[in-house]
Design a protein around this motif. Structure first.
Motif, short mmCIF file in Angstrom:
data_model
loop_
_atom_site.label_atom_id
_atom_site.label_comp_id
_atom_site.label_asym_id
_atom_site.label_seq_id
_atom_site.Cartn_x
_atom_site.Cartn_y
_atom_site.Cartn_z
N THR A 1 0.84 -1.21 0.00
CA THR A 1 0.00 0.00 0.00
C THR A 1 0.87 1.25 0.00
O THR A 1 0.60 2.21 -0.73
CB THR A 1 -0.95 -0.01 1.22
N ALA A 2 1.92 1.26 0.80
CA ALA A 2 2.82 2.41 0.85
C ALA A 2 3.50 2.62 -0.50
O ALA A 2 3.65 3.75 -0.98
CB ALA A 2 3.86 2.22 1.95
N LYS A 3 3.91 1.52 -1.13
CA LYS A 3 4.55 1.62 -2.45
C LYS A 3 3.57 2.15 -3.49
O LYS A 3 3.91 3.01 -4.31
CB LYS A 3 5.08 0.25 -2.87
N LEU A 4 2.33 1.68 -3.47
CA LEU A 4 1.31 2.18 -4.40
C LEU A 4 1.00 3.65 -4.17
O LEU A 4 0.81 4.42 -5.12
CB LEU A 4 0.04 1.33 -4.30
N ALA A 5 0.95 4.05 -2.89
CA ALA A 5 0.69 5.47 -2.56
C ALA A 5 1.82 6.35 -3.09
O ALA A 5 1.58 7.44 -3.62
CB ALA A 5 0.53 5.64 -1.06
N GLU A 6 3.06 5.87 -2.98
CA GLU A 6 4.20 6.62 -3.49
C GLU A 6 4.14 6.72 -5.02
O GLU A 6 4.37 7.79 -5.58
CB GLU A 6 5.49 5.92 -3.07
N GLU A 7 3.80 5.63 -5.69
CA GLU A 7 3.67 5.64 -7.15
C GLU A 7 2.54 6.56 -7.59
O GLU A 7 2.66 7.27 -8.60
CB GLU A 7 3.45 4.22 -7.67
N LEU A 8 1.42 6.57 -6.83
CA LEU A 8 0.30 7.45 -7.15
C LEU A 8 0.71 8.92 -7.01
O LEU A 8 0.37 9.75 -7.87
CB LEU A 8 -0.90 7.15 -6.24
N ALA A 9 1.46 9.22 -5.96
CA ALA A 9 1.92 10.60 -5.77
C ALA A 9 2.84 11.02 -6.92
O ALA A 9 2.74 12.14 -7.43
CB ALA A 9 2.63 10.74 -4.43
N GLU A 10 3.72 10.12 -7.34
CA GLU A 10 4.60 10.42 -8.47
C GLU A 10 3.80 10.62 -9.76
O GLU A 10 4.09 11.52 -10.55
CB GLU A 10 5.63 9.30 -8.65
N ALA A 11 2.79 9.79 -9.98
CA ALA A 11 1.96 9.91 -11.18
C ALA A 11 1.18 11.22 -11.17
O ALA A 11 1.06 11.89 -12.20
CB ALA A 11 1.02 8.72 -11.29
N LYS A 12 0.65 11.60 -9.98
CA LYS A 12 -0.07 12.89 -9.88
C LYS A 12 0.86 14.05 -10.19
O LYS A 12 0.50 14.98 -10.90
CB LYS A 12 -0.67 13.05 -8.48
N SER A 13 2.08 13.99 -9.64
CA SER A 13 3.05 15.05 -9.87
C SER A 13 3.40 15.13 -11.36
O SER A 13 3.45 16.23 -11.93
CB SER A 13 4.31 14.77 -9.05
N ALA A 14 3.62 13.99 -12.00
CA ALA A 14 3.92 13.98 -13.42
C ALA A 14 2.76 14.51 -14.25
O ALA A 14 2.95 15.24 -15.23
CB ALA A 14 4.30 12.56 -13.88
N LEU A 15 1.54 14.17 -13.86
CA LEU A 15 0.36 14.66 -14.56
C LEU A 15 0.23 16.17 -14.43
O LEU A 15 -0.04 16.86 -15.42
CB LEU A 15 -0.91 13.98 -14.02
N LEU A 16 0.44 16.70 -13.22
CA LEU A 16 0.37 18.15 -13.02
C LEU A 16 1.44 18.86 -13.83
O LEU A 16 1.20 19.91 -14.43
CB LEU A 16 0.50 18.48 -11.54
N TYR A 17 2.65 18.28 -13.86
CA TYR A 17 3.73 18.88 -14.65
C TYR A 17 3.38 18.88 -16.13
O TYR A 17 3.56 19.88 -16.81
CB TYR A 17 5.03 18.10 -14.41
N ALA A 18 2.87 17.77 -16.62
CA ALA A 18 2.49 17.69 -18.04
C ALA A 18 1.37 18.67 -18.37
O ALA A 18 1.38 19.31 -19.44
CB ALA A 18 2.07 16.26 -18.38
N HIS A 19 0.41 18.80 -17.46
CA HIS A 19 -0.70 19.74 -17.68
C HIS A 19 -0.17 21.18 -17.72
O HIS A 19 -0.56 21.97 -18.59
CB HIS A 19 -1.74 19.58 -16.57
N ALA A 20 0.73 21.52 -16.80
CA ALA A 20 1.29 22.87 -16.77
C ALA A 20 2.11 23.14 -18.03
O ALA A 20 2.04 24.22 -18.61
CB ALA A 20 2.16 23.05 -15.52
N GLU A 21 2.87 22.15 -18.47
CA GLU A 21 3.68 22.31 -19.68
C GLU A 21 2.79 22.50 -20.91
O GLU A 21 3.06 23.36 -21.75
CB GLU A 21 4.59 21.09 -19.87
N ALA A 22 1.71 21.74 -20.99
CA ALA A 22 0.78 21.88 -22.12
C ALA A 22 0.13 23.27 -22.11
O ALA A 22 -0.04 23.90 -23.15
CB ALA A 22 -0.29 20.79 -22.07
N GLN A 23 -0.23 23.74 -20.92
CA GLN A 23 -0.84 25.07 -20.80
C GLN A 23 0.16 26.15 -21.22
O GLN A 23 -0.21 27.10 -21.92
CB GLN A 23 -1.32 25.28 -19.37
N ASN A 24 1.41 26.02 -20.81
CA ASN A 24 2.44 26.99 -21.20
C ASN A 24 2.65 26.97 -22.71
O ASN A 24 2.80 28.03 -23.33
CB ASN A 24 3.76 26.69 -20.49
#
Length: 182
Positions: free
Chosen positions: A32-55
């Motif tokens: 569960t801890a490993k999945l939570a860490e992977e989810l946090a990384e995926a959310k961060s990558a998604l936010l970065y990609a969204h911000a880059e697309a908006q820019n």
């Protein structure tokens, strides 16, 4: 005695792995801890990609707006020489020819052409810069010569060729004479 009972901290990791096989809740917690860490990384990558697309979208919109606003820059620069020649021609007409009945139609036509050219320039954001009395600015003026004058040093005192702006950009610098120490 306390000194005889030393605890080996590095062996704690081994103990956890050994007991994880016997205690499924520990293994489940680790998964569960490993999945939570992977989810946090995926959310961060998604936010970065969204911000880059908006820019990128904003950058593309700005470039498109600039292209629309300044597309006619080269054409406008070419028309400035036509406007200069027309103005010089109008200035060269002596007063007696302006008063001559045979020439009034020609002079009126040339004056109307000059006014129409100015109106077209205005509609497209092209405006003549005022230079006389201004401090020399190498971003907008090209100094051609210096003239002894009672004006402060570096002040534009004569204009040989008008400078123009297109919207907020320089279209052509003004060719000027500046005051020098007299």
């Amino acid at each position: 005695m306390i000194e005889d009972e030393k605890i080996d901290i590095t062996s704690g990791v081994d103990v956890r792995e050994e007991t994880a096989a016997e205690a499924p809740e520990v293994a489940q917690h680790d998964a569960t801890a490993k999945l939570a860490e992977e989810l946090a990384e995926a959310k961060s990558a998604l936010l970065y990609a969204h911000a880059e697309a908006q820019n990128m979208r904003r950058r593309a919109e700005k470039e498109a707006a600039d292209a629309r606003a300044y597309a006619a820059t080269a054409f406008a620069r070419d028309l400035l020489s036509v406007a200069d020649n027309l103005a010089r021609g109008l200035e060269a007409i002596p007063a007696e020819l302006r008063a001559d009945e045979k020439m009034k139609g020609l002079v009126a036509g040339l004056d109307a052409t000059g006014r129409e050219m100015e109106a077209v320039f205005q509609r497209h954001g092209i405006k003549k810069m005022t230079t006389i009395g201004e401090k020399l600015d190498p971003n907008f003026h090209q100094a051609m010569f210096e003239i002894p004058s009672d004006q402060p040093v570096g002040t534009v005192v004569q204009e040989m060729q008008s400078g123009y702006m297109i919207k907020d950009r320089l279209l052509r610098p003004a060719l000027v004479g500046v005051a020098k120490a007299g």
